[in-house]
Scaffold this motif. Structure first.
Motif, PDB file in Angstrom:
ATOM      1  N   LYS A   1       0.713  -1.246  -0.429  1.00  0.00           N
ATOM      2  CA  LYS A   1      -0.049  -0.156  -0.456  1.00  0.00           C
ATOM      3  C   LYS A   1       0.894   1.220   0.170  1.00  0.00           C
ATOM      4  O   LYS A   1       1.811   1.670   0.580  1.00  0.00           O
ATOM      5  CB  LYS A   1      -0.957  -0.037   1.739  1.00  0.00           C
ATOM      6  CG  LYS A   1      -2.459  -0.503   1.011  1.00  0.00           C
ATOM      7  CD  LYS A   1      -3.160  -1.030   2.054  1.00  0.00           C
ATOM      8  CE  LYS A   1      -2.243  -1.238   3.589  1.00  0.00           C
ATOM      9  NZ  LYS A   1      -4.131  -1.118   4.852  1.00  0.00           N
TER      10      LYS A   1
ATOM     11  N   ASN B   1      -5.320   3.475  -6.400  1.00  0.00           N
ATOM     12  CA  ASN B   1      -4.964   2.452  -6.995  1.00  0.00           C
ATOM     13  C   ASN B   1      -3.779   2.492  -7.994  1.00  0.00           C
ATOM     14  O   ASN B   1      -3.567   3.264  -8.979  1.00  0.00           O
ATOM     15  CB  ASN B   1      -5.582   1.235  -6.983  1.00  0.00           C
ATOM     16  CG  ASN B   1      -6.572   1.340  -8.066  1.00  0.00           C
ATOM     17  OD1 ASN B   1      -5.928   0.728  -9.402  1.00  0.00           O
ATOM     18  ND2 ASN B   1      -8.049   1.622  -8.446  1.00  0.00           N
TER      19      ASN B   1
ATOM     20  N   THR C   1      -8.831  -1.089   3.355  1.00  0.00           N
ATOM     21  CA  THR C   1      -8.546  -1.419   2.085  1.00  0.00           C
ATOM     22  C   THR C   1      -9.006  -2.585   1.476  1.00  0.00           C
ATOM     23  O   THR C   1      -8.447  -3.121   1.892  1.00  0.00           O
ATOM     24  CB  THR C   1      -7.179  -0.912   1.512  1.00  0.00           C
ATOM     25  OG1 THR C   1      -6.544   0.338   2.517  1.00  0.00           O
ATOM     26  CG2 THR C   1      -7.181  -0.876  -0.359  1.00  0.00           C
ATOM     27  N   LEU C   2     -10.133  -2.451  -0.039  1.00  0.00           N
ATOM     28  CA  LEU C   2     -10.175  -3.399  -0.590  1.00  0.00           C
ATOM     29  C   LEU C   2      -9.950  -3.743  -1.639  1.00  0.00           C
ATOM     30  O   LEU C   2     -10.904  -2.883  -2.265  1.00  0.00           O
ATOM     31  CB  LEU C   2     -11.797  -3.843  -0.150  1.00  0.00           C
ATOM     32  CG  LEU C   2     -12.887  -4.048   0.992  1.00  0.00           C
ATOM     33  CD1 LEU C   2     -12.239  -3.191   2.731  1.00  0.00           C
ATOM     34  CD2 LEU C   2     -14.299  -5.258   1.711  1.00  0.00           C
TER      35      LEU C   2
ATOM     36  N   ASN D   1      -8.391  -8.505  -1.761  1.00  0.00           N
ATOM     37  CA  ASN D   1      -7.150  -8.106  -1.545  1.00  0.00           C
ATOM     38  C   ASN D   1      -6.589  -9.524  -1.318  1.00  0.00           C
ATOM     39  O   ASN D   1      -5.359 -10.319  -1.091  1.00  0.00           O
ATOM     40  CB  ASN D   1      -6.897  -8.345  -0.320  1.00  0.00           C
ATOM     41  CG  ASN D   1      -8.057  -6.483   0.415  1.00  0.00           C
ATOM     42  OD1 ASN D   1      -7.959  -6.187  -0.540  1.00  0.00           O
ATOM     43  ND2 ASN D   1      -8.282  -6.779   1.335  1.00  0.00           N
TER      44      ASN D   1
ATOM     45  N   THR E   1     -11.658 -13.690   3.724  1.00  0.00           N
ATOM     46  CA  THR E   1     -10.955 -12.508   4.005  1.00  0.00           C
ATOM     47  C   THR E   1     -11.998 -12.151   5.569  1.00  0.00           C
ATOM     48  O   THR E   1     -13.050 -12.312   4.803  1.00  0.00           O
ATOM     49  CB  THR E   1     -10.517 -11.311   3.595  1.00  0.00           C
ATOM     50  OG1 THR E   1      -9.258 -10.766   3.754  1.00  0.00           O
ATOM     51  CG2 THR E   1     -11.459 -10.926   2.924  1.00  0.00           C
TER      52      THR E   1
END
Length: 541
Positions: free
Chosen positions: A63, A129, A166-167, A199, A204
């Motif tokens: 990230k 992104n 964050t997805l 992710n 998840t």
């Protein structure tokens, strides 16, 4: 005596110079340094071992968590067997298309070589992104999140969440990226995806405390599929869309199209247990689903009941929802002035374009086109060809301002516009699939959606008061979308389909925003480490 006075004066001048220097340093935005190494690795995201692209051994990649106006110095080392680039999806690269990381602006980084990107998150906040722009590398990973936080002294129009998650959500293919590329090169089409990942995983969970509010930063990093996102038993309050603070509405589910990002707040205000998180593909005959978990930290109860279903209908429901995303006129974004202080709806466009996508066969092979022109990359990036005045690399008259019935052609096409033009652009989609259009270097006002053919009479339907700005917009099947763009960022900018197979096979072009007077106030010079390829080899800055 005179000598003593001279010495004192010298000390004063030196002290003054030092103070000025310190003020300059203090006033400059922070620098953040990164070194990323790109390699292949073998993992099994869908249960089958496959080759993926790793960055520093991670899938997804690291990230980038930065603050408005941070200066990013990122050394990218390419250890793949093919040339490689990363592009920074939604980062405007103010006056600096040299750092955009697409094949029209940058020579790719050769294998076993490196390139240092130098760019700034100038006047931006929000969820973005990055991903590979070369070959069909995006199908192998190499993507990651960019989260740009507001400076501490700049207020945000919502209570600060406890933390954020964050997805990165998208469709995924088991087939190797080189095989997919060969399939497209031979005239085939992209197959149906094999699954969905969040992710980089099929399972998840996210854990939070009861009564607390969290931010979810969601991006559609897939190749071709819209998805709908929902959380069992919880409302989602959308607060930011690709750098715009929006009117804060609550939603039970959200459509997110390819290339789009948004931020939402979720308050854990239900009985403590586990709840389903679901993402499902949309506008496809077959549905793919991902199911994860939202866990309360004090939960001892597993998720139960049926996962939340898709909303009824698709096209009409989705278009209605899209119209509810509106600019928060009284809130600021990255700068302290309110977003609504720019009255875009009162500006008369200087130029209008209608860009119609199509899916022609050229020499028996599937291609995609814009106004009858299918884009082909040149060995020489169009930005370098333009800067070095290299003739014969691109065409500025291939794509016309409006669709025609002319024969479909291939070209390295550039559309020219002047710095400070104000454009009206209509995306006309006469196909049966959802399109997703992206513009590098800018955000734009999405002022209208409608079914059927656009005509000038449709302008009365435009939202000229509080349309949100974003960098990627959907165009529904057999429908149109209109955007307004204020051209305040000089450079060569990619306008493309965010559906990566369509981009790869020609649904793109470059927008040259220029001014005849060269000035560093409008555009930076090429970087000292500029890579040269094609006809630009040997050219001097």
């Amino acid at each position: 005596m005179a000598r003593g006075k001279a010495t004192s004066l010298l000390h004063i001048l030196l002290l003054g110079s030092l103070l000025i220097s310190l003020v300059s340093v203090k006033g400059e935005s922070p620098y953040k340094f990164y070194t990323w190494t790109v390699t292949y690795g073998i993992i099994s995201p869908l249960g089958v071992p496959q080759q993926v692209i790793l960055i520093n051994g991670q899938f997804p990649g690291p990230k980038l968590e930065v603050v408005t106006n941070d200066n990013i110095i990122l050394n990218l080392i390419n250890k793949l067997d093919q040339p490689f680039l990363l592009t920074w999806n939604g980062i405007k690269q103010r006056k600096n298309s040299w750092q955009d990381g697409v094949l029209g602006t940058n020579c790719p980084i050769p294998p076993n070589s490196n390139f240092t990107y130098k760019f700034q998150t100038k006047d931006q906040i929000g969820t973005y992104n990055y991903f590979p722009s070369t070959a069909f590398h995006k199908a192998a990973g190499g993507f990651g999140a960019i989260n740009v936080y507001a400076r501490p002294r700049i207020p945000i129009p919502y209570p600060l969440p406890v933390s954020d998650f964050t997805l990165l959500i998208g469709d995924w293919f088991k087939t190797n990226h080189k095989t997919l590329q060969q399939r497209l090169d031979s005239g085939g089409v992209l197959p149906f995806p094999d699954g969905m990942l969040i992710n980089g995983q099929t399972q998840t969970s996210f854990t939070g405390d009861q009564g607390k509010t969290y931010m979810l930063r969601i991006s559609n990093v897939g190749l071709s599929s819209t998805f709908n996102f929902r959380i069992q038993g919880h409302k989602m309050k959308v607060v930011e869309v690709e750098g715009s603070h929006v009117i804060q509405n609550d939603y039970e589910s959200l459509d997110v199209h390819v290339g789009q990002s948004l931020s939402l707040l979720v308050t854990l205000n239900q009985p403590p247990k586990d709840y389903y998180i679901v993402a499902s593909t949309r506008f496809l005959r077959r549905k793919l689903n991902f199911t994860g978990l939202l866990r309360y930290s004090n939960s001892r109860v597993p998720a139960s009941g049926a996962p939340p279903p898709l909303p009824p209908g698709e096209l009409i429901w989705s278009m209605r929802q899209a119209r509810t995303f509106r600019w928060n006129l009284t809130a600021n974004a990255a700068r302290p002035n309110p977003q609504g202080s720019f009255h875009y709806g009162k500006i008369k466009p200087t130029k209008s374009f209608v860009f119609s996508n199509s899916a022609p066969l050229i020499n028996g092979k599937q291609r995609y086109a814009v106004n009858g022109v299918s884009y082909v990359n040149s060995e020489t990036p169009v930005k370098l060809a333009d800067h070095f005045n290299i003739a014969g690399v691109f065409s500025t008259n291939a794509i016309q301002s409006f669709p025609s019935n002319s024969r479909v052609t291939v070209a390295t096409s550039v559309v020219q516009a002047s710095l400070h033009d104000f454009l009206e652009i209509v995306f006309q989609n006469n196909e049966k699939s959802v399109q997703s259009w992206h513009l590098d270097g800018y955000d734009f006002w999405v002022v209208g959606f409608g079914s059927g053919q656009w005509t000038p009479a449709k302008r009365r339907l435009y939202n000229l008061a509080d349309a949100l700005t974003r960098h990627t917009t959907q165009v529904y099947p057999n429908a149109w979308t209109t955007i307004l763009v204020s051209l305040d960022n000089q450079g060569m900018w990619s306008m493309r389909s965010a559906r990566w197979d369509r981009q790869y096979l020609g649904q793109q072009f470059y927008l040259k925003v220029w001014d005849p007077v060269k000035s560093l106030a409008n555009e930076y010079n090429p970087p000292d480490n500029l890579l040269r390829c094609g006809k630009a080899v040997g050219r001097h800055l």
